[in-house]
Enzyme design. Structure first.
Site, mmCIF file in Angstrom:
data_model
loop_
_atom_site.group_PDB
_atom_site.id
_atom_site.type_symbol
_atom_site.label_atom_id
_atom_site.label_comp_id
_atom_site.label_asym_id
_atom_site.label_seq_id
_atom_site.Cartn_x
_atom_site.Cartn_y
_atom_site.Cartn_z
ATOM 1 N N ARG A 1 0.808 14.437 13.460
ATOM 2 C CA ARG A 1 1.303 14.190 12.096
ATOM 3 C C ARG A 1 1.341 15.468 11.244
ATOM 4 O O ARG A 1 0.678 15.583 10.220
ATOM 5 C CB ARG A 1 0.466 13.103 11.430
ATOM 6 N N ASP B 1 4.710 0.391 12.066
ATOM 7 C CA ASP B 1 3.421 -0.184 11.642
ATOM 8 C C ASP B 1 3.242 -1.611 12.134
ATOM 9 O O ASP B 1 2.134 -2.153 12.038
ATOM 10 C CB ASP B 1 3.293 -0.144 10.108
ATOM 11 N N CYS C 1 -4.551 12.591 13.355
ATOM 12 C CA CYS C 1 -5.272 11.315 13.236
ATOM 13 C C CYS C 1 -5.083 10.562 14.553
ATOM 14 O O CYS C 1 -4.442 11.036 15.470
ATOM 15 C CB CYS C 1 -4.755 10.529 12.033
ATOM 16 N N ARG D 1 -4.349 10.793 4.450
ATOM 17 C CA ARG D 1 -3.333 11.849 4.507
ATOM 18 C C ARG D 1 -2.374 11.804 3.328
ATOM 19 O O ARG D 1 -1.812 12.821 2.938
ATOM 20 C CB ARG D 1 -2.496 11.741 5.762
ATOM 21 N N ARG E 1 -8.571 -0.651 4.920
ATOM 22 C CA ARG E 1 -7.689 0.343 4.291
ATOM 23 C C ARG E 1 -6.376 -0.271 3.856
ATOM 24 O O ARG E 1 -5.751 0.187 2.913
ATOM 25 C CB ARG E 1 -7.389 1.486 5.274
ATOM 26 N N LYS F 1 0.842 -1.206 0.000
ATOM 27 C CA LYS F 1 0.000 0.000 0.000
ATOM 28 C C LYS F 1 0.876 1.254 0.000
ATOM 29 O O LYS F 1 0.640 2.186 -0.773
ATOM 30 C CB LYS F 1 -0.875 0.000 1.246
ATOM 31 N N ASN F 2 1.905 1.272 0.864
ATOM 32 C CA ASN F 2 2.662 2.511 1.065
ATOM 33 C C ASN F 2 3.704 2.788 -0.012
ATOM 34 O O ASN F 2 4.327 3.840 -0.009
ATOM 35 C CB ASN F 2 3.293 2.517 2.467
ATOM 36 N N ILE G 1 8.324 6.682 16.967
ATOM 37 C CA ILE G 1 7.965 7.430 15.755
ATOM 38 C C ILE G 1 6.736 8.302 15.963
ATOM 39 O O ILE G 1 6.727 9.479 15.609
ATOM 40 C CB ILE G 1 7.705 6.451 14.566
HETATM 41 C C1 EPZ Z 1 4.209 6.851 6.473
HETATM 42 O O1 EPZ Z 1 3.459 7.885 7.111
HETATM 43 C C2 EPZ Z 1 3.271 5.657 6.368
HETATM 44 N N1 EPZ Z 1 2.132 6.006 5.537
HETATM 45 C C3 EPZ Z 1 2.805 5.243 7.762
HETATM 46 O O2 EPZ Z 1 2.009 4.072 7.615
HETATM 47 C C4 EPZ Z 1 4.028 4.900 8.604
HETATM 48 O O3 EPZ Z 1 3.607 4.598 9.910
HETATM 49 C C5 EPZ Z 1 4.985 6.093 8.629
HETATM 50 O O4 EPZ Z 1 5.335 6.477 7.274
HETATM 51 C C6 EPZ Z 1 6.274 5.787 9.360
HETATM 52 O O5 EPZ Z 1 6.912 4.702 8.762
HETATM 53 C C7 EPZ Z 1 2.274 5.962 4.190
HETATM 54 O O6 EPZ Z 1 3.328 5.642 3.675
HETATM 55 C C8 EPZ Z 1 1.060 6.303 3.377
HETATM 56 P P1 EPZ Z 1 6.428 10.106 8.529
HETATM 57 P P2 EPZ Z 1 4.060 9.400 7.133
HETATM 58 O O7 EPZ Z 1 6.341 11.372 7.749
HETATM 59 O O8 EPZ Z 1 4.773 9.662 5.878
HETATM 60 C C9 EPZ Z 1 6.679 13.396 11.945
HETATM 61 C C10 EPZ Z 1 0.100 2.752 7.810
HETATM 62 O O9 EPZ Z 1 -0.399 2.188 8.794
HETATM 63 N N2 EPZ Z 1 6.600 14.378 10.853
HETATM 64 O O10 EPZ Z 1 7.568 9.186 8.278
HETATM 65 O O11 EPZ Z 1 2.944 10.305 7.517
HETATM 66 C C11 EPZ Z 1 5.401 12.580 12.103
HETATM 67 O O12 EPZ Z 1 4.466 13.254 12.908
HETATM 68 C C12 EPZ Z 1 0.615 4.165 7.943
HETATM 69 O O13 EPZ Z 1 0.220 2.234 6.681
HETATM 70 C C13 EPZ Z 1 6.708 15.736 11.146
HETATM 71 O O14 EPZ Z 1 6.846 16.122 12.304
HETATM 72 O O15 EPZ Z 1 5.085 9.285 8.347
HETATM 73 C C14 EPZ Z 1 5.920 11.317 12.762
HETATM 74 O O16 EPZ Z 1 6.050 11.530 14.144
HETATM 75 C C15 EPZ Z 1 0.369 4.731 9.328
HETATM 76 N N3 EPZ Z 1 6.643 16.641 10.134
HETATM 77 C C16 EPZ Z 1 7.308 11.133 12.140
HETATM 78 O O17 EPZ Z 1 7.670 12.413 11.604
HETATM 79 C C17 EPZ Z 1 6.482 16.250 8.821
HETATM 80 O O18 EPZ Z 1 6.447 17.122 7.931
HETATM 81 C C18 EPZ Z 1 7.356 10.131 10.993
HETATM 82 O O19 EPZ Z 1 6.329 10.481 10.090
HETATM 83 C C19 EPZ Z 1 6.377 14.868 8.538
HETATM 84 C C20 EPZ Z 1 6.449 13.953 9.567
#
Ligand code: EPZ
Length: 422
Positions: A123, A306, A118, A94, A398, A22-23, A328
């Site tokens: 996030r 995840d 969420c 998102r 999802r 998916k990701n 994370i």
């Molecule tokens: C991706 O989310 C995945 N989603 C998530 O999977 C996964 O948990 C996550 O990466 C971490 O591996 C998709 O790929 C669609 P991040 P993403 O940006 O990109 C902070 C699932 O279950 N952050 O790596 O949103 C954020 O709050 C989903 O399939 C900022 O502060 O995750 C988090 O604490 C859930 N500012 C950390 O970084 C930003 O601009 C990592 O988030 C971006 C992120």
């Protein structure tokens, strides 16, 4: 809303084939907007999130044909329009913010709703936005919408303040058509990012450093559509290995990428499970002695966040004490309350969960709060005695293709009932 009824206590046995990731599929589908013509994607999982991202790119002018029986998605892109991607679409998924990269790269403007928070955390997307500003975009936020403008994105050196999968994907999609060279530092090394990069290289992008923390992209004038096979879903793969583990069964995942889940298989080996791997399969069976373990979630190649909830479900059934640290997301323990209803013994201290194994989980009525918390409840129900009712299972729709069919084929007693209580 549909519910699952699961009668636990059966050892799962057999083989389960893993679907496309998916990701990886989500950003790759959006990246198809970077070129005019027809993109053909294979091994695309039939999931709610995929249907949502298809709606989003159709909003922007793409024409999609998703043959779910063949898991093949054809995307035809001609002119792209910066139609304001509405809050309703972004709040349900998102990853819709990924359209910023292609819109800025091809149209010089992007109006996208700010995603809200969420269940698992606030996030924010500040890293996405600062990266585009570093590449010359102006960003305004008006009434909950991002209004981004850029004559033409210019290459920049941009160190990300923390590892972000989404920001790495979004900025890569902006950089491939920018003027000049972009160096992204502190990048995500997740296999999904590598798959996205490999797809864009097929389109004619010039990208170096995929799978490392430093990605260098030399902008080109134009890209062409490409065909691509989506990589196997490492989180789905890990979830089925954990289903085999929690039921003390004998399960083999096929069409998988064992190298993408080494942190999980190492942890399962530490606990005492026997793990056998080939190029695209992993088999799990219980060893003689099982014991609790310690896990800390980290960016790839560390233990994936995840799989934190599904791993915790397993830990609730292991002898002794286990500890899991979530580094994370700030609120990714929403499954703990529901696991406690099933008799789990979990103590939370900030981002640390201390799990004391119990002899047997017991059935209860529980509710999914997000995709991976939902997976944890399904695993716990497979191990619990008697029948568990799980509500709000649209969350697992999802991210898990044919979940009840795949589990039933492994011997699980799981029934999906339509129209249960909310
Ligand atoms: C991706 O989310 C995945 N989603 C998530 O999977 C996964 O948990 C996550 O990466 C971490 O591996 C998709 O790929 C669609 P991040 P993403 O940006 O990109 C902070 C699932 O279950 N952050 O790596 O949103 C954020 O709050 C989903 O399939 C900022 O502060 O995750 C988090 O604490 C859930 N500012 C950390 O970084 C930003 O601009 C990592 O988030 C971006 C992120």
């Amino acid at each position: 809303m549909d519910i699952y009824r699961i009668k636990g206590g059966k050892k799962l046995k057999g083989e389960v084939s893993i679907s496309g990731a998916k990701n990886a599929a989500l950003p790759i589908i959006v990246a198809s907007l970077l070129a005019e013509g027809e993109t053909v994607l294979k091994n695309v999982p039939d999931l709610m999130d995929i249907k949502t991202i298809i709606k989003v790119i159709e909003y922007l002018g793409a024409k999609c044909d998703f043959d779910t029986a063949k898991n093949t998605l054809k995307i035809r892109v001609n002119s792209l329009r910066n139609a304001e991607v509405p809050y309703d679409l972004v709040k349900t998924m998102r990853a819709s913010v990924y359209v910023m990269g292609p819109l800025l790269a091809r149209c010089g403007e992007a109006d996208v709703s700010l995603p809200g928070g969420c269940a698992i955390g606030e996030r924010p997307i500040d890293i996405h936005l600062s990266g585009f500003e570093a590449m010359g975009a102006t960003i305004d936020i008006e009434h909950g919408y991002i209004k981004a403008r850029a004559e033409r994105l210019a290459g920049a050196q941009f160190p990300m303040r923390q590892v972000s999968v989404g920001a790495t994907a979004n900025l890569m999609m902006g950089a491939v058509l920018a003027k000049g060279t972009t160096i992204l530092e502190n990048c995500a090394m997740e296999p999904d990012i590598v798959d996205l990069g490999n797809f864009m290289v097929k389109m004619g992008a010039k990208i170096k450093g995929l799978g490392t923390e430093r990605i260098t992209i030399e902008g080109v004038k134009k890209l062409s559509p490409a065909s691509h096979n989506i990589m196997p879903d490492r989180i789905e793969a890990g979830t089925y290995l954990l289903a085999g583990a929690i039921t003390r069964g004998d399960v083999a995942i096929t069409k998988a990428a064992p190298g993408d889940i080494e942190a999980l298989t190492a942890a399962l080996g530490d606990i005492g499970f026997s793990i056998d791997k080939t190029k695209d399969t992993v088999r799990i069976r219980p060893g003689k002695v099982l014991a609790g373990t310690i896990v800390r979630t980290l960016p790839h190649p560390g233990f994936p966040t995840d799989l934190q909830a599904p791993m915790m479900a397993l830990m609730t059934t292991l002898p002794g004490i286990s500890v899991i640290m979530e580094t994370i997301f700030e609120n990714r323990f929403t499954h703990v309350g529901e696991l406690r209803r099933m008799g789990a013994d979990v103590t939370l201290e900030g981002n640390v969960a201390v799990v004391r194994g119990v002899r047997r989980l017991t059935s209860a009525t529980v509710m999914m709060s997000d995709l991976r918390a939902g997976a944890a409840l399904v695993l716990a129900a497979l191990a619990a005695e008697n029948g568990t009712e799980i509500r709000r299972i649209y969350h697992s729709d999802r991210g898990y293709e044919k979940l009840s069919e795949k589990l039933s084929a492994l011997g699980a007693d799981i029934i999906r009932e339509e129209g249960g209580k909310p």
